[in-house]
Design an enzyme around this catalytic site. Structure first.
Site: not given
Ligand SMILES: [Zn+2]
Length: 305
Positions: A247, A251, A274
């Site tokens: 995952h 992202d 992020h």
């Molecule tokens: Zn995510």
């Protein structure tokens, strides 16, 4: 001209969707029910989001590293008028990995629907839309030199590479997740099989704080893996033993798409999220010596793409 789909290698030509396809679901953070549609766009239009609700009706948000306005537990983007859209990364990952350069994404609310917490529904939707080649060369951002960004013990790097690829490591000591690493050479076929099904996750002890911060309001065991120490709370099992780091790759793919064009380079993430992903992309784009536009039409016989 229709290319076979899924692609087994990064495409040379720009692609869009053959038709408009809809879906709906609730936002992971807002809990708001949202309708979404993906539709065709002309060559060189890029991926453009359009809010279709209330006062934001027809407000568009184009992809750009500086469109990112919030990176806590997801990547939100906005335009100069302050119109925003949350949790863009899973949909963008699917579009980017499936080689879709140009599309209009209409959304009836402030957040992309979470679906099952992975990108599988979006990849299926893209497949249903039958991607088509637009006979215009795809422009890659070719990384020319290594760039690294640090934040404490978190680190991300971009290095030159002849194909787009991503390596990631995560470390959650004293949990079921533990330390996991994964390497992914970006292709649509590999994405659909190995990356798209990997769901987002949260640690049980974080949930109260997230909800108090107005986040994860739509979160449930239907759209998130909930890790409580050495167990998971979800009744179904993990889809991969290393679903968590897969995952993370998902992202990164979504955050990289905010460069506005596919990046030809090797992205390496060590426990980053992020925020650092976005810092790295901004640093790359702000350095004219670090990248250049590249197409693969001049010497097709001399490239592996
Ligand atoms: Zn995510």
């Amino acid at each position: 001209m229709h290319d076979p789909f899924p692609f087994s290698a990064p495409p040379r030509w720009q692609h869009t969707l053959g038709k408009t396809v809809p879906c709906e679901g609730i936002g992971l953070h807002t809990g708001i029910e949202v309708r979404l549609s993906l539709g065709p766009a002309p060559a060189d239009a890029g991926l453009v989001f359009m809010r279709k609700d209330g006062p934001h009706r027809s407000a568009s948000i184009a992809l750009h590293p500086r469109a990112v306005c919030q990176t806590r537990r997801g990547t939100s983007i906005g335009n100069v008028d302050g119109v925003t859209l949350a949790t863009t990364e899973h949909l963008l990952a699917a579009l980017a990995a499936c080689g879709i350069d140009n599309a209009v994404i209409e959304v009836s609310g402030p957040e992309i629907p979470a679906m099952d917490g992975s990108a599988l529904a979006f990849a299926t939707l893209i497949k249903e839309a039958v991607p088509v080649s637009q006979n215009i060369p795809r422009r890659y951002i070719e990384v020319l030199k290594a760039i690294t960004c640090l934040d404490g013990n978190r680190q991300v790097s971009l290095k030159p590479s002849t194909i787009p690829k991503i390596s990631a490591r995560i470390d959650y000591p004293d949990t079921l997740i533990g330390e996991q690493s994964y390497h992914f050479d970006v292709t649509a076929t590999g994405f659909i099989k190995d990356i798209a099904p990997a769901r987002t996750f949260a640690l049980a002890h974080e949930i109260k704080g997230l909800k108090e911060a107005g986040l994860a309001l739509g979160g449930s065991l239907d759209n998130c893996i909930l890790v409580d120490g050495m167990t998971i709370q979800n009744p179904d099992n993990l889809r991969f033993y290393d679903e968590f780091v897969r995952h993370k790759i998902l992202d990164i793919l979504g955050d990289l798409a905010l460069a506005g064009a596919p990046v030809l380079g090797h992205f390496i993430s060590d426990c980053a999220g992020h925020s650092l992903n976005n810092t790295l992309i901004r640093t790359l784009m702000d350095d004219p010596d670090a990248w250049r536009w590249k197409t693969f039409t001049e010497s097709p016989d001399k490239t592996t793409l």
